[in-house]
Design an enzyme around this catalytic site. Structure first.
Site, PDB file in Angstrom:
ATOM      1  N   LYS A  84       0.833  -1.206   0.000  1.00 20.14           N
ATOM      2  CA  LYS A  84       0.000   0.000   0.000  1.00 20.14           C
ATOM      3  C   LYS A  84       0.866   1.254   0.000  1.00 20.14           C
ATOM      4  CE  LYS A  84      -3.772   2.137   2.654  1.00 20.14           C
ATOM      5  NZ  LYS A  84      -4.686   1.967   3.813  1.00 20.14           N
ATOM      6  N   SER A 159      -9.155   2.461   2.562  1.00 20.57           N
ATOM      7  CA  SER A 159      -8.207   3.122   1.671  1.00 20.57           C
ATOM      8  C   SER A 159      -7.189   2.159   1.046  1.00 20.57           C
ATOM      9  CB  SER A 159      -7.465   4.215   2.444  1.00 20.57           C
ATOM     10  OG  SER A 159      -6.727   3.675   3.534  1.00 20.57           O
ATOM     11  N   SER A 183      -9.752   0.081   6.800  1.00 20.33           N
ATOM     12  CA  SER A 183      -9.148   0.275   5.477  1.00 20.33           C
ATOM     13  C   SER A 183      -8.507  -0.963   4.877  1.00 20.33           C
ATOM     14  CB  SER A 183      -8.108   1.404   5.534  1.00 20.33           C
ATOM     15  OG  SER A 183      -8.759   2.642   5.669  1.00 20.33           O
TER      16      SER A 183
END
Length: 484
Positions: A84, A159, A183
């Site tokens: 990420k 996210s 997330s």
């Protein structure tokens, strides 16, 4: 599709690593096949915001030389890994989806990246996020919006949007995500993969959350966790076995000797006590999600032998506001206001609004006291139950580019209303998992949420693995990945 990529799509990460160690698969060929699959799929899905093909190939060649010399290699030998874009990677751009860090290249790896690479993982690149992680969808002002592989007109959540899509499509078998309020788990549900938020402190964070040189990257310290996304629970446990364990740079990190990650996803769950709630007693929930959750409750009771009963929780919708205030409290508002002063016209409006708000000290202390009350409501509940079973999110995937659906179950919805379930685990530090459960009638994945007691990561993993086996989730996900 090449023969090797078809083979990789059918293999769990644990099997890939074993085949590399046994000389059955070449890490260089794996790296090349991974890059080719990303080439083929990502132009339309936008899971990756920064490719790392050269880095991946260099790591693969180094691993191949070690194998040729007969040296021992780690548990992730030759396994491609997506990271990420909020997680620092030395020498690889970490833009965090914001104009403020568009060209930022960290000078060190995050602890989890360093551990994964030391275990033989091949870093395929950085995956797309909402700006600085402030938002539950994969949209930011720097890169194209990540799209759901089940229907590209829909959101992949966030996210950790790109990480979930990379795994769901077989671009990589494993990904690292971060979870400050859901997330990891929300995009896992929207994309049909496994997402684990371990207990607070199981997986150390540094420099993320803890390096004040970088406002926006240095916040969320009291709620943020790093966890794995994978196509199966056992693979998620494998990645946790590598990244878990204390580090002196993370004051919250804890020893992990109470969990055997190698066997945590094994065994049965007969006799577990499960508290079941469709809506926490106050949330709007799409009827399709309710139906999936009821089916999951039946699986746990009728197939797996658990004791399942409906539970009333003592907290209400106001806890969403408490969570939002805690996030603001954890944010470097002084540093972020400087970023907004310089870049605000190109930043996400909801983030700019949060930073510019005239927060009062009493708002923060009230929220901190409310978190204490929540924790004191949750722990007695978790003495009655081994797990809580809820939706991960209140809706199936909604239209891409939106912060939330306009309505839920026929009622107007605020942007935060679609995600009322996950943040409780962040405020309390409890372990939780999103596990694929079923497809809606229109073919969209829905996950279920398992929330465990204090440090009960092994219970969460074992229950997730048993449920996964009962509904055969990796099988239908694998068929979908092969069809993409």
């Amino acid at each position: 599709m090449t023969d090797l990529m078809a083979e990789l799509l059918a293999m769990p990460a644990r099997r890939i690593a074993r085949a590399v160690r046994d000389g059955e698969l070449s890490p260089v060929e794996i790296a090349e096949a991974t890059a080719a699959r990303i080439d083929r799929l990502d132009a339309s899905l936008h899971a990756f915001c920064t490719r790392a093909d050269e880095v991946m190939l260099r790591q693969a060649r180094a691993l191949q030389r070690r194998l040729a010399r007969g040296e021992p290699v780690g548990a992730l030998a030759g396994v491609p890994l997506a990271v990420k874009d909020l997680i620092a990677t030395r020498g690889i751009r970490t833009a965090a989806g914001t104009p403020a860090y568009r060209d930022f290249v960290p000078d060190e790896d995050d602890v989890v990246v360093r551990r994964a690479v030391a275990a033989g993982a091949l870093v395929a690149g950085k995956t797309n996020v909402s700006e600085l992680g402030y938002g539950g969808v994969g949209h930011n002002p720097v890169f194209p919006t990540t799209r759901n592989p089940w229907n590209p007109a829909l959101t992949s959540g966030g996210s950790s949007a790109g990480s979930a899509v990379a795994v769901a499509t077989g671009m990589t078998p494993l990904a690292l995500g971060s979870d400050g309020g859901g997330s990891v788990r929300s995009p896992a549900s929207f994309c049909g993969v496994v997402g684990i938020k371990p207990s607070m402190g199981r997986v150390p964070l540094y420099p993320g959350c803890r390096d004040p040189r970088f406002p926006g990257l240095s916040g969320w310290e009291s709620v943020e966790h790093i966890g794995p996304l994978a196509r199966g629970v056992d693979d998620a446990a494998l990645l946790l076995s590598v990244i878990a364990g204390p580090d002196p740079r993370d004051r919250h990190s804890i020893p992990c000797g109470d969990v055997d990650w190698g066997t945590a996803a094994h065994g049965d769950v007969r006799g577990l006590r499960i508290g079941f709630s469709e809506d926490w007693g106050h949330a709007r929930v799409d009827p399709r999600v309710r139906e999936v959750l009821r089916g999951a409750a039946r699986v746990f009771e009728d197939t797996l032998g658990c004791h399942v009963e409906e539970v009333d929780v003592p907290w209400g919708r106001e806890t969403l506001d408490v969570y939002a205030t805690i996030v603001a409290h954890d944010t470097d508002l002084t540093g972020m206001r400087d970023l907004v002063r310089r870049h605000g016209d190109r930043m996400s409006p909801h983030l700019v609004e949060l930073v510019r708000r005239d927060w009062r000290g009493a708002e923060f202390t009230d929220a901190l006291m409310a978190r204490q009350r929540l924790c004191n409501q949750v722990w007695p509940l978790m003495e009655r139950y081994d797990l809580l079973l809820t939706p991960v999110v209140a809706v199936p995937p909604f239209a891409v580019g939106r912060r939330g659906p306009e309505t839920i179950d026929g009622h107007p919805a605020a942007p935060e209303d679609w995600s009322p379930f996950t943040f409780v685990a962040n405020l309390t530090g409890l372990p939780a998992a999103s596990v694929p459960a079923a497809l809606t009638p229109d073919g969209l994945p829905v996950g279920v949420h398992l929330l465990g007691g204090h440090l009960a990561d092994a219970v969460v993993l074992r229950a997730a693995a048993c449920f996964e086996a009962a509904v055969r989730a990796p099988t239908w996900l694998g068929r979908r990945a092969a069809a993409v």
